[in-house]
Design an enzyme around this catalytic site. Structure first.
Site, mmCIF file in Angstrom:
data_model
loop_
_atom_site.group_PDB
_atom_site.id
_atom_site.type_symbol
_atom_site.label_atom_id
_atom_site.label_comp_id
_atom_site.label_asym_id
_atom_site.label_seq_id
_atom_site.Cartn_x
_atom_site.Cartn_y
_atom_site.Cartn_z
ATOM 1 N N SER A 98 0.056 27.769 12.937
ATOM 2 C CA SER A 98 0.856 27.051 13.919
ATOM 3 C C SER A 98 1.010 27.830 15.221
ATOM 4 C CB SER A 98 2.202 26.725 13.277
ATOM 5 O OG SER A 98 2.708 25.580 13.879
ATOM 6 N N HIS A 101 1.462 20.321 7.457
ATOM 7 C CA HIS A 101 1.411 21.452 8.382
ATOM 8 C C HIS A 101 1.830 22.719 7.641
ATOM 9 C CE1 HIS A 101 1.930 23.267 12.363
ATOM 10 N NE2 HIS A 101 3.101 23.744 11.961
HETATM 11 C C1 GCU Z 1 6.458 23.038 16.724
HETATM 12 C C2 GCU Z 1 5.639 23.083 17.993
HETATM 13 C C3 GCU Z 1 4.180 23.370 17.706
HETATM 14 C C4 GCU Z 1 4.059 24.605 16.852
HETATM 15 C C5 GCU Z 1 4.912 24.450 15.625
HETATM 16 C C6 GCU Z 1 4.987 25.700 14.743
HETATM 17 O O1 GCU Z 1 6.099 21.925 15.974
HETATM 18 O O2 GCU Z 1 5.808 21.867 18.644
HETATM 19 O O3 GCU Z 1 3.447 23.548 18.897
HETATM 20 O O4 GCU Z 1 2.709 24.848 16.543
HETATM 21 O O5 GCU Z 1 6.249 24.204 16.013
HETATM 22 O O6 GCU Z 1 4.775 26.794 15.204
HETATM 23 O O7 GCU Z 1 5.309 25.510 13.565
#
Ligand code: GCU
Length: 411
Positions: A244, A388
């Protein structure tokens, strides 16, 4: 600064993506084509890096005047006797007496030695080192003062670190808390690594020319420095990884630091592997008007073009291309539409010509593969079924990629 008039909503309809075209990867800013490896190395790569610094991630912070690495603990029979575990304090020191310390956790197989060195995966963790494994005697790092939060409890994110599998396959695993390089908050510049290089007054508000993602990527490079001094680690065989926002950091670290021979980028989404121009799921604009994350994750000039990414002189396929001729694995998850899996795939696909220039394999097809089927070897793309996250299935493919490069002679 943007004033939000109409609430921003993510688009999840392919038909509503406005037409876009990508800046040409293999043409230099002065219009000359990139024909040779030398053109890439000496001209295109440096100019792309400079553009990404200027527009997205800021300048890479310099090296500290001195880095002292101290083994603060060693367990020779960790994980039921299968691993050696060390905690290594990296102390970054400046001539003006400023210093900043981060503790890195390292596991490697017991069979590793100075004459039988092992390759290593280096990455940053959400929370502290303790979240990665259920071993109770690991120092709590990151997010000091929030140790009662279950998110930071020992083993709370163990699902993301299949340490046993990693050791069995002959790899070391290094991690440190991203919070210890830059606490993930817009007003924490003065607690980040930038305090080594700038006076306090400059850090009270947003520091121009730098970013949090830049600090996290810098952290990965400092971990690589520390790993170069671990006798049992083969520092010519290092991979970086991240999930992420930390996937964005891994991508940026891999672009800058060529010691990472494999770059693993997990569910990195907007500002990571996803194309800024596709306007599906999270967008750069939303990072400024909706979440506000853009205001410290990225360099300040990005704000002015976030609403119209076609004004950016770069696109994210060019960031993936900066890993060439090394290996890169881009991973998405089917349920992670916020990160735009299709876009992460397309970025990897469009990075192809830079790899081809070095005789490496681009992705074979412009159509994304079905879930749970990895494609590609030098650039690889993998869409995991599920949410995710960073999970054992991702690791399994990262290690397949690593086997392909580290178990053979690195070209
Ligand atoms: C949020 C953010 C993302 C990021 C994510 C994370 O969802 O909007 O851009 O990648 O956090 O780091 O879990």
């Amino acid at each position: 600064m943007y004033q939000q008039t109409i609430p921003w909503k993510p688009n999840y309809d392919e038909r509503k993506i406005p037409p876009y075209s990508l800046p040409p990867l293999m043409t230099c800013l002065d219009g000359t084509p990139v024909r040779t490896q030398q053109d890439w190395r000496e001209k295109r790569r440096p100019e792309l890096l400079a553009l990404f610094r200027q527009w997205l991630y800021g300048d890479f912070a310099p090296l500290p005047d001195e880095t002292r690495c101290t083994v603060v603990s060693e367990k020779k029979d960790a994980r039921g006797g299968s691993a050696i575990r060390r905690e290594i304090r990296m102390e970054f020191r400046m001539k003006n007496e400023k210093s900043h310390s981060v503790v890195m956790l390292l596991y490697f197989p017991v069979s590793a030695s100075e004459t039988n060195k092992v390759p290593v995966f280096a990455g940053l963790a959400f929370g502290g080192n303790q979240v990665a494994t259920v071993e109770p005697d690991i120092m709590h790092t990151g997010f000091q003062g929030r140790n009662d939060d279950p998110f930071f409890a020992p083993g709370a994110q163990a699902r993301r670190y299949p340490v046993g599998d990693i050791l069995k396959r002959g790899y070391g695993l290094a991690l440190a808390s991203y919070d210890d390089f830059f606490p993930d908050s817009p007003d924490k510049w003065d607690q980040s690594i930038y305090r080594l290089f700038y006076p306090e007054e400059k850090l009270k508000t947003r520091l121009k020319g730098h970013s949090a993602i830049g600090a996290w990527a810098w952290g990965l490079s400092r971990m690589a420095d520390a790993l170069e001094n671990v006798p049992e680690i083969d520092a010519s065989k290092m991979a970086c990884y991240g999930q992420s926002r930390l996937g964005k950091a891994s991508l940026w670290a891999g672009a800058n630091d060529e010691r990472f021979k494999l770059v693993c980028v997990n569910c990195s989404g907007c500002g990571g592997a996803a194309l800024n121009r596709r306007l599906y799921g999270e967008t750069l604009y939303s990072m400024f008007v909706h979440s506000g994350l853009g205001r410290y994750w990225f360099n300040d000039p990005l704000e002015a073009v976030a609403e119209t990414p076609s004004l950016l002189p770069v696109e994210q396929h060019e960031l993936i291309a900066l890993a060439a001729p090394r290996r890169i694995a881009v991973h998405s998850a089917t349920l992670d539409q916020w990160a735009d899996p299709k876009s992460e795939f397309l970025s990897a696909f469009y990075a192809g010509p830079a790899f081809r220039l070095f005789g490496k394999e681009p992705l074979p097809d412009s159509t994304p593969p079905p879930p749970d089927t990895a494609v590609g070897s030098d650039i690889s793309y993998y869409l995991r079924t599920g949410a995710h996250d960073l999970l054992p299935a991702d690791w399994s493919h990262y290690m397949n990629m690593a086997d392909g490069v580290f178990r053979k002679q690195v070209k």
